[in-house]
Design a protein around this motif. Sequence first.
Motif, PDB file in Angstrom:
ATOM      1  N   UNK A 117       0.813  -1.032   0.251  1.00  0.00           N
ATOM      2  CA  UNK A 117      -0.190   0.162   0.057  1.00  0.00           C
ATOM      3  C   UNK A 117       0.985   1.507  -0.408  1.00  0.00           C
ATOM      4  N   UNK A 118       2.365   1.104   0.656  1.00  0.00           N
ATOM      5  CA  UNK A 118       3.096   2.068  -0.397  1.00  0.00           C
ATOM      6  C   UNK A 118       3.460   2.696  -1.542  1.00  0.00           C
ATOM      7  N   UNK A 119       3.362   3.742  -1.131  1.00  0.00           N
ATOM      8  CA  UNK A 119       3.501   4.367  -2.914  1.00  0.00           C
ATOM      9  C   UNK A 119       5.164   4.556  -2.995  1.00  0.00           C
ATOM     10  N   UNK A 120       5.401   4.536  -4.139  1.00  0.00           N
ATOM     11  CA  UNK A 120       7.245   5.544  -4.300  1.00  0.00           C
ATOM     12  C   UNK A 120       7.172   6.561  -3.607  1.00  0.00           C
ATOM     13  N   UNK A 121       8.340   6.991  -3.523  1.00  0.00           N
ATOM     14  CA  UNK A 121       8.438   8.443  -1.888  1.00  0.00           C
ATOM     15  C   UNK A 121      10.554   8.483  -2.480  1.00  0.00           C
ATOM     16  N   UNK A 122      10.273   9.186  -2.010  1.00  0.00           N
ATOM     17  CA  UNK A 122      12.057  10.200  -1.633  1.00  0.00           C
ATOM     18  C   UNK A 122      11.936  11.488  -0.956  1.00  0.00           C
ATOM     19  N   UNK A 172      16.095  30.139  18.671  1.00  0.00           N
ATOM     20  CA  UNK A 172      17.078  30.917  18.495  1.00  0.00           C
ATOM     21  C   UNK A 172      16.857  31.274  16.455  1.00  0.00           C
ATOM     22  N   UNK A 173      16.160  30.598  15.679  1.00  0.00           N
ATOM     23  CA  UNK A 173      15.300  30.968  15.000  1.00  0.00           C
ATOM     24  C   UNK A 173      16.190  30.507  13.409  1.00  0.00           C
ATOM     25  N   UNK A 174      17.172  29.366  14.127  1.00  0.00           N
ATOM     26  CA  UNK A 174      17.922  28.903  12.946  1.00  0.00           C
ATOM     27  C   UNK A 174      17.690  27.456  11.826  1.00  0.00           C
ATOM     28  N   UNK A 175      16.598  27.239  12.513  1.00  0.00           N
ATOM     29  CA  UNK A 175      16.100  26.069  11.594  1.00  0.00           C
ATOM     30  C   UNK A 175      14.643  25.894  11.376  1.00  0.00           C
ATOM     31  N   UNK A 176      14.118  25.454  10.756  1.00  0.00           N
ATOM     32  CA  UNK A 176      12.542  25.476  10.763  1.00  0.00           C
ATOM     33  C   UNK A 176      12.625  23.928  10.094  1.00  0.00           C
ATOM     34  N   UNK A 177      10.679  23.273  10.561  1.00  0.00           N
ATOM     35  CA  UNK A 177      10.084  22.592   9.802  1.00  0.00           C
ATOM     36  C   UNK A 177       8.615  23.335   8.903  1.00  0.00           C
ATOM     37  N   UNK A 178       8.161  23.501   7.823  1.00  0.00           N
ATOM     38  CA  UNK A 178       6.969  23.589   6.956  1.00  0.00           C
ATOM     39  C   UNK A 178       6.601  22.226   6.594  1.00  0.00           C
ATOM     40  N   UNK A 179       4.868  22.626   7.107  1.00  0.00           N
ATOM     41  CA  UNK A 179       4.262  22.468   6.325  1.00  0.00           C
ATOM     42  C   UNK A 179       3.629  22.704   5.590  1.00  0.00           C
ATOM     43  N   UNK A 180       2.618  22.126   4.010  1.00  0.00           N
ATOM     44  CA  UNK A 180       1.907  22.805   3.038  1.00  0.00           C
ATOM     45  C   UNK A 180       1.828  21.795   3.078  1.00  0.00           C
ATOM     46  N   UNK A 181       0.110  22.302   2.080  1.00  0.00           N
ATOM     47  CA  UNK A 181      -1.055  21.474   1.284  1.00  0.00           C
ATOM     48  C   UNK A 181      -0.947  22.147  -0.098  1.00  0.00           C
ATOM     49  N   UNK A 182      -0.921  21.434  -1.060  1.00  0.00           N
ATOM     50  CA  UNK A 182      -1.153  22.237  -2.527  1.00  0.00           C
ATOM     51  C   UNK A 182      -2.684  21.664  -2.726  1.00  0.00           C
ATOM     52  N   UNK A 217      -4.215  20.030  -4.364  1.00  0.00           N
ATOM     53  CA  UNK A 217      -5.213  18.751  -4.745  1.00  0.00           C
ATOM     54  C   UNK A 217      -4.826  17.836  -2.461  1.00  0.00           C
ATOM     55  N   UNK A 218      -4.489  18.772  -1.842  1.00  0.00           N
ATOM     56  CA  UNK A 218      -4.679  18.134  -0.614  1.00  0.00           C
ATOM     57  C   UNK A 218      -2.821  17.717  -0.397  1.00  0.00           C
ATOM     58  N   UNK A 219      -1.915  17.473  -1.215  1.00  0.00           N
ATOM     59  CA  UNK A 219      -0.896  16.819  -1.223  1.00  0.00           C
ATOM     60  C   UNK A 219      -0.527  16.830   0.128  1.00  0.00           C
ATOM     61  N   UNK A 220       0.632  16.381   1.178  1.00  0.00           N
ATOM     62  CA  UNK A 220       0.983  16.897   1.991  1.00  0.00           C
ATOM     63  C   UNK A 220       2.865  17.581   1.742  1.00  0.00           C
ATOM     64  N   UNK A 221       2.636  18.570   1.151  1.00  0.00           N
ATOM     65  CA  UNK A 221       4.560  19.346   1.485  1.00  0.00           C
ATOM     66  C   UNK A 221       5.485  19.761   2.577  1.00  0.00           C
ATOM     67  N   UNK A 222       6.367  18.308   2.460  1.00  0.00           N
ATOM     68  CA  UNK A 222       7.282  18.439   3.112  1.00  0.00           C
ATOM     69  C   UNK A 222       8.301  18.722   3.259  1.00  0.00           C
ATOM     70  N   UNK A 223       9.131  20.068   3.836  1.00  0.00           N
ATOM     71  CA  UNK A 223      10.230  20.692   3.760  1.00  0.00           C
ATOM     72  C   UNK A 223      10.906  21.301   5.241  1.00  0.00           C
ATOM     73  N   UNK A 224      12.157  21.130   5.629  1.00  0.00           N
ATOM     74  CA  UNK A 224      13.189  21.588   5.808  1.00  0.00           C
ATOM     75  C   UNK A 224      14.643  21.868   5.866  1.00  0.00           C
ATOM     76  N   UNK A 225      14.919  23.941   7.056  1.00  0.00           N
ATOM     77  CA  UNK A 225      16.481  23.416   6.804  1.00  0.00           C
ATOM     78  C   UNK A 225      16.569  24.137   7.586  1.00  0.00           C
ATOM     79  N   UNK A 226      17.819  24.650   7.649  1.00  0.00           N
ATOM     80  CA  UNK A 226      18.335  25.511   8.906  1.00  0.00           C
ATOM     81  C   UNK A 226      19.650  26.472   8.014  1.00  0.00           C
ATOM     82  N   UNK A 227      20.436  27.621   8.612  1.00  0.00           N
ATOM     83  CA  UNK A 227      20.714  28.966   8.479  1.00  0.00           C
ATOM     84  C   UNK A 227      20.420  30.205   8.903  1.00  0.00           C
ATOM     85  N   UNK A 264       8.984  13.580  -0.610  1.00  0.00           N
ATOM     86  CA  UNK A 264       7.641  13.349  -1.366  1.00  0.00           C
ATOM     87  C   UNK A 264       6.575  13.790  -0.599  1.00  0.00           C
ATOM     88  N   UNK A 265       5.477  14.312  -0.927  1.00  0.00           N
ATOM     89  CA  UNK A 265       4.233  14.219  -0.570  1.00  0.00           C
ATOM     90  C   UNK A 265       3.625  12.367   0.123  1.00  0.00           C
TER      91      UNK A 265
END
Length: 266
Positions: free
Chosen positions: A85-90, A144-154, A156-166, A178-179
């Motif tokens: 039941x798991x779709x391909x992901x990355x 301290x504001x140097x790192x984050x994690x974002x969640x968005x929905x496009x 079509x309702x797909x979950x979009x995750x991205x993170x970073x620091x700097x 990947x969603x």
Amino acid sequence: MTKKQWAGWGPDEQPEQHYLITPRALAGGGDIRHVSEYLRASGWRERSKKDGPLALTSPDRTVRISYDPYIQPGGWAIHGAASGHQAAWWATLGRQTPVEIVAGLTDALTGPPSAHAPNVWAPFTEQHWRLQPEGRHYTATSIEGSAWMHFRQDATGNALWWSGAGDPHGSGWSAQFAPTTPMYLVRAFAAALASPEPVMRPRGRVPHHAKIHTTSVSVLPSQLSAWQQARITAARAATWARTWNAGRPRTAARPHAPTGGNRTRR
């Protein structure tokens, strides 16, 4: 040939200067063996070409991990094949992503998936990150504001995750998922990102960043080796335990026998 006692080995070894760094998200990439040796000890197969980038595949060949610092933007690339039941992901993680944070994700790949839907935001709440809901969107930012994690929905309702620091004036890193990336893996990454535990880097490998806090420590080479070996040993033990449990024959439940007297036949 006579044997030579190398400096830093045996009873004459000398301590080396290292630094404990917080926040960990700004510590720089680190030694990729922290990730790769754990995977190898967990039964992952070597797919690296001679003098080429790191490449490993999971024992069941459904996940491939590579690290290539020689291309742009370079870094970690993880690909999971469709299975059941798991779709391909990355997932992709920049080359300056601390290996301790990368390992949060890759270590989780060596064990069984979560049996329930994990709360990705729990690690950030526990560490008092700032959580900002924006309709269907959500953002967690470190104190301290140097790192984050974002969640968005496009749309079509797909979950979009991205993170970073700097910061706008310094080098940093970013990670994207990947969603279809399994949520237990995103949760494992989040836990490693939010962890308040410092990470260690040798002298000369500490990034220049105004928000970094460092503590100088003296470490013997034998201590470093012992810490690395303990992590490898833990991976081997966990792999052996899973293999042993998977190979155990299941004992069928024995039918209940009457404690006494004859059974009445109808």
